[in-house]
Design a protein around this motif. Structure first.
Motif, PDB file in Angstrom:
ATOM      1  N   ILE A 148       0.907  -1.229  -0.090  1.00 42.87           N
ATOM      2  CA  ILE A 148      -0.088  -0.164   0.071  1.00 42.87           C
ATOM      3  C   ILE A 148       0.721   1.261   0.020  1.00 42.87           C
ATOM      4  CG2 ILE A 148      -1.745   1.285   1.308  1.00 42.87           C
ATOM      5  CD1 ILE A 148      -2.558  -1.334   2.703  1.00 42.87           C
ATOM      6  N   ASP A 149       0.696   2.031  -1.078  1.00 44.02           N
ATOM      7  CA  ASP A 149       1.574   3.426  -1.163  1.00 44.02           C
ATOM      8  C   ASP A 149       0.581   4.521  -0.672  1.00 44.02           C
ATOM      9  OD1 ASP A 149       2.608   5.631  -1.867  1.00 44.02           O
ATOM     10  OD2 ASP A 149       3.560   4.743  -3.602  1.00 44.02           O
ATOM     11  N   PRO A 150       0.527   5.081   0.533  1.00 45.56           N
ATOM     12  CA  PRO A 150      -0.384   5.978   1.234  1.00 45.56           C
ATOM     13  C   PRO A 150      -0.473   7.362   0.322  1.00 45.56           C
ATOM     14  CG  PRO A 150       1.115   5.308   2.848  1.00 45.56           C
ATOM     15  CD  PRO A 150       1.887   4.656   1.634  1.00 45.56           C
ATOM     16  N   GLU A 151       0.675   7.632  -0.205  1.00 45.52           N
ATOM     17  CA  GLU A 151       0.662   9.036  -1.024  1.00 45.52           C
ATOM     18  C   GLU A 151       0.146   8.994  -2.566  1.00 45.52           C
ATOM     19  OE1 GLU A 151       3.590  12.616  -1.930  1.00 45.52           O
ATOM     20  OE2 GLU A 151       3.680  11.657  -0.191  1.00 45.52           O
ATOM     21  N   ALA A 152       0.654   7.826  -3.080  1.00 42.77           N
ATOM     22  CA  ALA A 152       0.029   7.500  -4.435  1.00 42.77           C
ATOM     23  C   ALA A 152      -1.411   6.941  -4.232  1.00 42.77           C
ATOM     24  CB  ALA A 152       0.983   6.478  -5.249  1.00 42.77           C
TER      25      ALA A 152
END
Length: 240
Positions: A148-152
């Protein structure tokens, strides 16, 4: 500029919402019918849709289902019904948030901003806030094959992308940041969104069910999301 599509068959509602959103700095487009709404989502790729549940020819739920076939644009639904079951039905249909008519236009603007912040599609993102320098130091959450990429706001399993709605992403990220911790429905909403109420908590079960379907989780032997009977949900610490 951030574009919001307003879909309502009542001209006075469209004009009122448009007035407040324009004053708040948004670019506003409008549609009167469900068919026109789907066409405009395809053509314009708006950042968010404000969608009335009662439309001539097609309901807001039907419009949402059609839109979800090709877009994960955030949808704020407008409804005249105010029971917990009605609100759960809206979430089932794919709405990210909802407002009950008659509503406060300033509150609707606040809801729109909140949803856009959560989806990272607001004005900051359009100004280039997600470039390489802005992303420096962002920590990707990885558990087993789940990434999981929080910013993207991107999710993948074993390297394959998984498309989630804004609310599904927020709930998954909140659990994945604390693997093994059991969240009640209310605690999960607080961790993911910063607020909780009874109707919203009822909708958590809907979102978790959708999450499991998209993550490929088997209910009997889930790979990622477990139900702790009588308590709530957690992301498995030992997910593989």
């Amino acid at each position: 500029m951030t574009t919001v599509l307003i879909v309502d068959d009542e001209a006075n509602i469209r004009e009122l919402v448009s007035l407040y959103l324009t004053a708040a700095g948004f670019t506003v487009e409008s549609a009167e019918t469900g068919t026109e709404a789907v066409e405009k989502v395809r053509a314009l790729s708006p950042d968010l849709v404000v969608l009335d549940i009662m439309l001539p020819g097609a309901s807001g739920a039907e419009v949402t289902a059609q839109v979800r076939e090709f877009s994960q644009v955030p949808i704020v639904m407008l409804t005249a019904r105010d029971t917990a079951m009605d609100k759960v039905a809206l979430l089932e249909a794919g709405a990210d948030d909802y407002m009950v008519k008659p509503f406060s236009p300033p509150e609707l603007v606040a809801r729109v901003r909140a949803v856009l912040r959560r989806t990272d599609d607001g004005n900051d993102a359009k100004a280039g806030g997600t470039g390489p320098q802005a992303r420096a130091g962002v920590q990707v959450v990885s558990i087993g094959g789940l990434s999981i990429d929080p910013e993207a706001r991107e999710v993948s399993i074993d390297g394959c992308a998984v498309v989630l709605t804004a609310r599904e992403f927020d709930l998954l990220l909140a659990m994945a940041r604390r693997p093994g911790v059991v969240f009640s429905r209310e605690q999960l909403l607080e961790a993911a969104l910063g607020f909780s109420d009874y109707a919203e908590a009822r909708g958590v079960d809907v979102h978790v069910r959708h999450l499991r379907e998209k993550l490929g989780d088997d209910a009997a032997t889930p790979r990622f999301i477990e139900t702790v009977r009588g308590v709530g949900y957690r992301v498995r610490r030992d997910a593989k």
